[in-house]
Design an enzyme around this catalytic site. Structure first.
Site, PDB file in Angstrom:
ATOM      1  N   SER A 214       6.435  -6.940  12.815  1.00  0.00           N
ATOM      2  CA  SER A 214       5.395  -6.024  13.267  1.00  0.00           C
ATOM      3  C   SER A 214       4.336  -6.806  14.049  1.00  0.00           C
ATOM      4  O   SER A 214       4.659  -7.474  15.032  1.00  0.00           O
ATOM      5  CB  SER A 214       4.820  -5.253  12.082  1.00  0.00           C
ATOM      6  OG  SER A 214       4.002  -4.186  12.520  1.00  0.00           O
ATOM      7  N   GLU A 334      11.531   3.469  12.686  1.00  0.00           N
ATOM      8  CA  GLU A 334      10.303   2.704  12.494  1.00  0.00           C
ATOM      9  C   GLU A 334       9.120   3.599  12.119  1.00  0.00           C
ATOM     10  O   GLU A 334       8.603   3.546  11.012  1.00  0.00           O
ATOM     11  CB  GLU A 334       9.968   1.929  13.780  1.00  0.00           C
ATOM     12  CG  GLU A 334      10.983   0.876  14.159  1.00  0.00           C
ATOM     13  CD  GLU A 334      10.694  -0.484  13.545  1.00  0.00           C
ATOM     14  OE1 GLU A 334       9.800  -0.571  12.699  1.00  0.00           O
ATOM     15  OE2 GLU A 334      11.372  -1.452  13.930  1.00  0.00           O
ATOM     16  N   HIS A 420       9.766   1.388   9.141  1.00  0.00           N
ATOM     17  CA  HIS A 420       9.060   0.184   9.566  1.00  0.00           C
ATOM     18  C   HIS A 420       8.840  -0.756   8.384  1.00  0.00           C
ATOM     19  O   HIS A 420       8.399  -0.335   7.319  1.00  0.00           O
ATOM     20  CB  HIS A 420       7.712   0.587  10.181  1.00  0.00           C
ATOM     21  CG  HIS A 420       6.966  -0.538  10.801  1.00  0.00           C
ATOM     22  ND1 HIS A 420       7.427  -1.219  11.891  1.00  0.00           N
ATOM     23  CD2 HIS A 420       5.768  -1.104  10.479  1.00  0.00           C
ATOM     24  CE1 HIS A 420       6.547  -2.151  12.230  1.00  0.00           C
ATOM     25  NE2 HIS A 420       5.536  -2.113  11.386  1.00  0.00           N
TER      26      HIS A 420
END
Length: 529
Positions: A214, A334, A420
């Site tokens: 991320s 995600e 995610h």
């Protein structure tokens, strides 16, 4: 063998614990002093090692200073403070309290029986550049260390303490001092510490892989284009690290004529009646958290001209990125909860679509429901990852693209894919921290991912005996990726290529205010400080 490699071998010979009584804690000497760690079977861990001076008082919003030394033996058996952030609310990517501005510490795991310098893996945590730490149980490096790695996790300054500028700060600093991207500077300082010290832990300073997820993955892409970081790592892994995110110049207006980082800092400080550099440096940390800066809006993703010289996309297009072999990929669902109509930096991506672009893209998703469910995931993650892999390959550098698609029937989230950040425990082997019961499918996926990642750290090639072949991505067209799914990894052309192609065409169409810096524009020209 390089000089650094020879020194690593010599240090390893010195550091071997063969003469240490069985019940004594592991002991390491580095230039700063001696460290007493903790052993867990065949793994030794050394925690809370300062890699830079405390960034407090007059060092707030300064580049990281020289790491402190100490006398005697420093207890390195427990984690140090995390960096200043909003109070954690059960986020598994955040380690235990306390938190402090004095947080520039790192942690090292090493196999006790290493006979030669081992590959080094340096983890950069995510959290939108506003939260997270290298001390989370999720990032316990012992499982990767049992695969023959020396593993490093670290903290870096977050939020306004890590990514900020203001006219008063600019007026007082030397003209040649880098500014704004203090969190990136921290990671570079940690990598310099690794280069100088990791041999004492059995690591090879010439074989360092940086990997992050991320915002940590976005930090990896910045390190790939950062001149000061160029010689500090040999390989890179980007997990859900975006690639086309909005980036904000330090001292001039950016894409779509949005305010510079310095303008944003001045507006925020004025709202708190902070006018001078002294006011800013004496402000309580709680004040710096309100209101929270937003990654998606470009508040924290700065182009300073020295540490981060341009947008990531522009650097990759020009071939200015590190030649390091690259793994880059995303998860299949995600941001499944986020819709294009949401009023945030990601929801605004489609706001300037023409009616024809919207009609074509919506049709590619099979209608409005599919568009709402998957467009943000594709536009923020999947399409940019494919683009960067292709650009890296086109520059003649090894690039490996993946998509993680492990799903569990026990997952309470109604998306039917991999959300995610869910791949992190699979990479670290910390499956007990999954939000659903661990199945044989999960254990097999984790073993495969750890195998691919550690093989890549050893040689720059993730392939190995007993795992399906992972081909390199091509520099044009729709590249092949490794799809990691419930029935095992398999190499396939990038899924959903048609809709990714339409997103790519939309993202690359010229647009914006005449004064604006386009998202793909090269911002590497000199800055006025």
């Amino acid at each position: 063998m390089t000089i650094a490699g020879a020194l690593a071998t010599l240090s390893l010979m010195i550091a071997q614990p063969t003469d240490r009584p069985a019940n004594d804690p592991p002991l390491i000497r580095i230039d700063q002093g001696e460290l007493t760690g903790v052993a867990d079977g065949d793994i030794a861990a050394f925690k809370n090692i300062p890699y830079a001076a405390p960034p407090v008082a007059e060092m707030r919003w300064r580049p990281p200073g020289t790491a402190p030394r100490w006398e005697g033996r420093r207890d390195a058996s427990t984690y140090g403070p995390i960096c200043i952030q909003a109070t954690p609310q059960g986020d598994p990517g955040v380690g235990p309290l306390p938190m402090s501005e004095d947080c520039l510490n790192l942690n090292v795991w090493r196999p006790l029986d290493t006979a030669e310098p081992a590959p080094v893996m340096v983890w950069i945590h995510g959290g939108g550049l506003v939260n997270g730490s290298g001390t989370a149980a999720l990032y316990d490096g012992s499982h990767l260390a049992r695969q023959g790695m020396v593993v490093v996790t670290l903290n870096y300054r977050l939020g306004r303490l890590g990514f900020f500028d203001h006219p008063a700060l600019a007026a007082e600093r030397p003209a040649d001092e880098p500014a704004g991207n203090y969190g990136v500077m921290d990671v570079i300082a940690a990598l310099k510490w690794v280069k100088a010290n990791i041999a004492a832990f059995g690591g090879d300073p010439d074989n360092v892989t940086i990997f992050g997820e991320s915002a940590g993955g976005a930090m990896v892409t910045r390190l790939m284009i950062s001149p000061p970081a160029r010689d500090l790592f040999a390989r890179a892994v980007v997990q859900s690290g975006l690639g086309r995110e909005l980036q904000t110049p330090l001292d001039r207006r950016g894409a779509f004529d949005l305010p510079s980082a310095r303008e944003r800092g001045e507006v925020w400080a004025h709202g708190h009646n902070l006018m001078t550099a002294a006011d800013l440096r004496s402000a309580p940390v709680e004040l710096l958290l309100t209101p929270a800066p937003v990654f998606a809006n470009g508040d924290l993703t700065l182009i300073d001209g020295r540490i981060v010289p341009s947008t990531v996309e522009a650097a990759f297009r020009a071939g200015r990125q590190s030649p390091a072999p690259l793994i880059i990929g995303t998860n299949s669902a995600e941001f499944w909860w986020m819709k294009p109509t949401d009023r945030n930096g990601y929801g605004m991506i489609d706001d300037d679509m023409t009616w024809l672009e919207r009609a074509q893209i919506t049709q590619a998703y099979g209608g409005e429901a599919g568009f709402d469910r998957s467009f943000i995931t594709d536009a923020v993650f999947s399409e940019p990852a494919r683009l960067l892999a292709r650009l890296h390959a086109a520059a003649g550098r090894p690039a490996y693209l993946y998509r993680f698609d492990i799903s569990s029937p026990d997952n309470p989230e109604p998306h039917g894919g991999a959300t995610h950040a869910i791949e992190r425990p699979y990479v670290f082997g910390t499956l007990s921290l999954l939000p659903y019961p661990v199945r044989p499918v999960d254990e097999a996926a984790s073993q495969a991912m750890m195998g691919y990642w550690t093989s890549f750290a050893r040689s720059g090639d993730p392939n190995g005996v007993g795992r399906p072949d992972w081909p390199m991505a091509a520099g044009r067209g729709n590249p092949t990726l490794l799809l990691i799914r419930n029935d095992g990894p398999v190499a396939v052309p990038t899924p959903d290529a048609g809709r990714l192609d339409l997103i790519e065409q939309f993202r690359e169409r010229p647009r914006g205010h005449p004064r604006a810096l386009r998202p793909d524009e090269d911002a590497a020209k000199p800055y006025q400080h």
